[in-house]
Write a protein that holds these residues in place. Sequence first.
Motif, PDB file in Angstrom:
ATOM      1  N   VAL A   1      32.686   2.842 -16.738  1.00  0.00           N
ATOM      2  CA  VAL A   1      31.274   2.529 -16.949  1.00  0.00           C
ATOM      3  C   VAL A   1      30.937   2.892 -18.387  1.00  0.00           C
ATOM      4  O   VAL A   1      31.072   4.053 -18.786  1.00  0.00           O
ATOM      5  CB  VAL A   1      30.363   3.314 -15.987  1.00  0.00           C
ATOM      6  N   GLY A   2      30.520   1.919 -19.183  1.00  0.00           N
ATOM      7  CA  GLY A   2      30.213   2.175 -20.582  1.00  0.00           C
ATOM      8  C   GLY A   2      28.844   1.657 -20.952  1.00  0.00           C
ATOM      9  O   GLY A   2      28.410   0.608 -20.468  1.00  0.00           O
ATOM     10  N   HIS A   3      28.156   2.402 -21.832  1.00  0.00           N
ATOM     11  CA  HIS A   3      26.832   2.005 -22.306  1.00  0.00           C
ATOM     12  C   HIS A   3      26.896   1.618 -23.777  1.00  0.00           C
ATOM     13  O   HIS A   3      27.437   2.362 -24.606  1.00  0.00           O
ATOM     14  CB  HIS A   3      25.847   3.160 -22.129  1.00  0.00           C
ATOM     15  N   SER A   4      26.389   0.434 -24.110  1.00  0.00           N
ATOM     16  CA  SER A   4      26.274  -0.019 -25.493  1.00  0.00           C
ATOM     17  C   SER A   4      27.651  -0.021 -26.177  1.00  0.00           C
ATOM     18  O   SER A   4      28.549  -0.745 -25.727  1.00  0.00           O
ATOM     19  CB  SER A   4      25.258   0.859 -26.222  1.00  0.00           C
ATOM     20  N   PHE A   5      27.857   0.755 -27.229  1.00  0.00           N
ATOM     21  CA  PHE A   5      29.186   0.895 -27.830  1.00  0.00           C
ATOM     22  C   PHE A   5      30.223   1.212 -26.759  1.00  0.00           C
ATOM     23  O   PHE A   5      31.334   0.659 -26.745  1.00  0.00           O
ATOM     24  CB  PHE A   5      29.114   2.001 -28.884  1.00  0.00           C
ATOM     25  N   GLY A   6      29.857   2.084 -25.833  1.00  0.00           N
ATOM     26  CA  GLY A   6      30.772   2.437 -24.745  1.00  0.00           C
ATOM     27  C   GLY A   6      31.125   1.264 -23.854  1.00  0.00           C
ATOM     28  O   GLY A   6      32.217   1.220 -23.272  1.00  0.00           O
ATOM     29  N   SER A   7      30.221   0.275 -23.744  1.00  0.00           N
ATOM     30  CA  SER A   7      30.530  -0.897 -22.913  1.00  0.00           C
ATOM     31  C   SER A   7      31.625  -1.739 -23.554  1.00  0.00           C
ATOM     32  O   SER A   7      32.480  -2.305 -22.854  1.00  0.00           O
ATOM     33  CB  SER A   7      29.270  -1.747 -22.690  1.00  0.00           C
ATOM     34  N   LEU A   8      31.612  -1.831 -24.886  1.00  0.00           N
ATOM     35  CA  LEU A   8      32.676  -2.556 -25.578  1.00  0.00           C
ATOM     36  C   LEU A   8      34.004  -1.811 -25.457  1.00  0.00           C
ATOM     37  O   LEU A   8      35.067  -2.437 -25.302  1.00  0.00           O
ATOM     38  CB  LEU A   8      32.313  -2.747 -27.056  1.00  0.00           C
TER      39      LEU A   8
ATOM     40  N   VAL B   1      26.959  -1.539 -19.368  1.00  0.00           N
ATOM     41  CA  VAL B   1      25.536  -1.198 -19.315  1.00  0.00           C
ATOM     42  C   VAL B   1      24.926  -1.376 -20.702  1.00  0.00           C
ATOM     43  O   VAL B   1      25.441  -0.860 -21.686  1.00  0.00           O
ATOM     44  CB  VAL B   1      25.356   0.261 -18.844  1.00  0.00           C
ATOM     45  N   GLY B   2      23.811  -2.107 -20.781  1.00  0.00           N
ATOM     46  CA  GLY B   2      23.174  -2.327 -22.072  1.00  0.00           C
ATOM     47  C   GLY B   2      24.134  -2.913 -23.081  1.00  0.00           C
ATOM     48  O   GLY B   2      24.294  -2.393 -24.185  1.00  0.00           O
ATOM     49  N   THR B   3      24.748  -4.020 -22.722  1.00  0.00           N
ATOM     50  CA  THR B   3      25.815  -4.588 -23.548  1.00  0.00           C
ATOM     51  C   THR B   3      25.374  -5.868 -24.240  1.00  0.00           C
ATOM     52  O   THR B   3      24.359  -6.487 -23.884  1.00  0.00           O
ATOM     53  CB  THR B   3      27.067  -4.855 -22.697  1.00  0.00           C
ATOM     54  N   ALA B   4      26.148  -6.268 -25.217  1.00  0.00           N
ATOM     55  CA  ALA B   4      25.927  -7.528 -25.932  1.00  0.00           C
ATOM     56  C   ALA B   4      27.212  -7.898 -26.634  1.00  0.00           C
ATOM     57  O   ALA B   4      28.034  -7.044 -26.945  1.00  0.00           O
ATOM     58  CB  ALA B   4      24.805  -7.385 -26.963  1.00  0.00           C
ATOM     59  N   TYR B   5      27.372  -9.198 -26.863  1.00  0.00           N
ATOM     60  CA  TYR B   5      28.486  -9.653 -27.692  1.00  0.00           C
ATOM     61  C   TYR B   5      28.083 -10.949 -28.378  1.00  0.00           C
ATOM     62  O   TYR B   5      27.643 -11.879 -27.702  1.00  0.00           O
ATOM     63  CB  TYR B   5      29.763  -9.868 -26.875  1.00  0.00           C
ATOM     64  N   PRO B   6      28.259 -11.017 -29.694  1.00  0.00           N
ATOM     65  CA  PRO B   6      28.650  -9.897 -30.558  1.00  0.00           C
ATOM     66  C   PRO B   6      27.575  -8.825 -30.584  1.00  0.00           C
ATOM     67  O   PRO B   6      26.396  -9.119 -30.418  1.00  0.00           O
ATOM     68  CB  PRO B   6      28.831 -10.554 -31.925  1.00  0.00           C
TER      69      PRO B   6
ATOM     70  N   GLY C   1      18.867  -4.116 -19.371  1.00  0.00           N
ATOM     71  CA  GLY C   1      17.459  -3.748 -19.375  1.00  0.00           C
ATOM     72  C   GLY C   1      16.591  -4.936 -19.736  1.00  0.00           C
ATOM     73  O   GLY C   1      16.799  -5.582 -20.772  1.00  0.00           O
ATOM     74  N   ALA C   2      15.595  -5.215 -18.906  1.00  0.00           N
ATOM     75  CA  ALA C   2      14.745  -6.385 -19.129  1.00  0.00           C
ATOM     76  C   ALA C   2      13.999  -6.292 -20.456  1.00  0.00           C
ATOM     77  O   ALA C   2      13.711  -7.319 -21.088  1.00  0.00           O
ATOM     78  CB  ALA C   2      13.750  -6.530 -17.974  1.00  0.00           C
ATOM     79  N   ALA C   3      13.660  -5.072 -20.890  1.00  0.00           N
ATOM     80  CA  ALA C   3      12.898  -4.885 -22.124  1.00  0.00           C
ATOM     81  C   ALA C   3      13.762  -4.335 -23.254  1.00  0.00           C
ATOM     82  O   ALA C   3      13.246  -3.741 -24.205  1.00  0.00           O
ATOM     83  CB  ALA C   3      11.714  -3.961 -21.864  1.00  0.00           C
ATOM     84  N   ASP C   4      15.059  -4.548 -23.181  1.00  0.00           N
ATOM     85  CA  ASP C   4      15.997  -4.015 -24.176  1.00  0.00           C
ATOM     86  C   ASP C   4      15.884  -4.797 -25.480  1.00  0.00           C
ATOM     87  O   ASP C   4      16.118  -6.005 -25.509  1.00  0.00           O
ATOM     88  CB  ASP C   4      17.423  -4.111 -23.613  1.00  0.00           C
ATOM     89  N   GLN C   5      15.523  -4.098 -26.561  1.00  0.00           N
ATOM     90  CA  GLN C   5      15.442  -4.735 -27.872  1.00  0.00           C
ATOM     91  C   GLN C   5      16.727  -4.583 -28.684  1.00  0.00           C
ATOM     92  O   GLN C   5      16.937  -5.308 -29.656  1.00  0.00           O
ATOM     93  CB  GLN C   5      14.280  -4.147 -28.681  1.00  0.00           C
ATOM     94  N   MET C   6      17.572  -3.630 -28.304  1.00  0.00           N
ATOM     95  CA  MET C   6      18.833  -3.424 -29.019  1.00  0.00           C
ATOM     96  C   MET C   6      19.889  -4.426 -28.562  1.00  0.00           C
ATOM     97  O   MET C   6      20.599  -5.017 -29.380  1.00  0.00           O
ATOM     98  CB  MET C   6      19.329  -2.001 -28.794  1.00  0.00           C
ATOM     99  N   THR C   7      20.004  -4.577 -27.252  1.00  0.00           N
ATOM    100  CA  THR C   7      20.948  -5.548 -26.673  1.00  0.00           C
ATOM    101  C   THR C   7      20.206  -6.331 -25.587  1.00  0.00           C
ATOM    102  O   THR C   7      20.337  -6.041 -24.402  1.00  0.00           O
ATOM    103  CB  THR C   7      22.192  -4.846 -26.074  1.00  0.00           C
ATOM    104  N   PRO C   8      19.408  -7.322 -25.972  1.00  0.00           N
ATOM    105  CA  PRO C   8      18.631  -8.084 -24.996  1.00  0.00           C
ATOM    106  C   PRO C   8      19.526  -8.736 -23.945  1.00  0.00           C
ATOM    107  O   PRO C   8      20.691  -9.061 -24.232  1.00  0.00           O
ATOM    108  CB  PRO C   8      17.940  -9.148 -25.859  1.00  0.00           C
ATOM    109  N   PRO C   9      19.015  -8.922 -22.727  1.00  0.00           N
ATOM    110  CA  PRO C   9      19.832  -9.517 -21.665  1.00  0.00           C
ATOM    111  C   PRO C   9      20.519 -10.829 -22.072  1.00  0.00           C
ATOM    112  O   PRO C   9      21.669 -11.068 -21.702  1.00  0.00           O
ATOM    113  CB  PRO C   9      18.830  -9.734 -20.531  1.00  0.00           C
ATOM    114  N   LYS C  10      19.831 -11.644 -22.859  1.00  0.00           N
ATOM    115  CA  LYS C  10      20.431 -12.925 -23.263  1.00  0.00           C
ATOM    116  C   LYS C  10      21.681 -12.718 -24.123  1.00  0.00           C
ATOM    117  O   LYS C  10      22.545 -13.605 -24.189  1.00  0.00           O
ATOM    118  CB  LYS C  10      19.421 -13.784 -24.007  1.00  0.00           C
ATOM    119  N   ALA C  11      21.789 -11.557 -24.769  1.00  0.00           N
ATOM    120  CA  ALA C  11      22.931 -11.296 -25.645  1.00  0.00           C
ATOM    121  C   ALA C  11      24.202 -10.994 -24.869  1.00  0.00           C
ATOM    122  O   ALA C  11      25.279 -10.895 -25.468  1.00  0.00           O
ATOM    123  CB  ALA C  11      22.609 -10.147 -26.588  1.00  0.00           C
TER     124      ALA C  11
END
Length: 268
Positions: free
Chosen positions: A94-101, A120-125, A218-228
Amino acid sequence: MNYNVNGHTTYVYTGGKPLDAAKPTLVFIHGVLNDHSVWILQSRWFANHGWNVLAVDLPGHCRSAGAPPASVEDAAQFIVALLDAAGVQRAALVGHSFGSLIALETAARAPERVSHLAMVGTAYPMAVSPALLDSALNAPMKAIDMVNSFSHSMLAPPPSSLGPGTWLYGGSRALMRRVLASNRDANVFHIGFKACDDYKNGETAIAAVQCPVLFLLGAADQMTPPKAAKVLSAKSPASKTVVVQAGHALMSEAPDDVLFALRDFLTA
């Protein structure tokens, strides 16, 4: 608990429980300028409900020695080495943000070692703006304030989660300052952000993953928005996506929802 990983002391929080070879193991991996404590509710719950828990401080962070990983790939190699040091053949990650990558890259490199992957709270790129990269390097206190503004969608969590009077911004700032100050030889803030920004293997990695995958956003995540996260989720058609009402700091803003999503995913 401390392990010797790659010749350096590595701290993992186990929820106060010794490792039991008969139980499944869950590894929690934090994000940039965080440590094991961001998983406090989730790690304690799993440790008391039939799981071995390894909530790690990444190298060069807080209680763990060694050089902070300069790339997602380096960090993934560290996670495999941690499993070896702990004598764990297979674990859920289970990883969050940097940890998710990091969790993603680990699952791709060592699929036989990973039973589940929760991002968790992921995005790519996971692109980091030049302004934020520069501030993390040259004005880290300013960057901490910027990240906290982007990461939180509420001043305080619901009273039932972390207790009345909890101030999310203040607690997060204090943690980030403590993590930054824990390493006097390297700027773990800038190193971590640059590793996120440099990572280019996400699409190849998700295609190589052989275990069940959860995207917890997170629905309101500005760092890694769900669409990312759609670049990765589209290449993992059997994956599950759960969106909770929170910003990037999901574990503190919606601790129960994060816990329940992980519980349902890992026990399905």
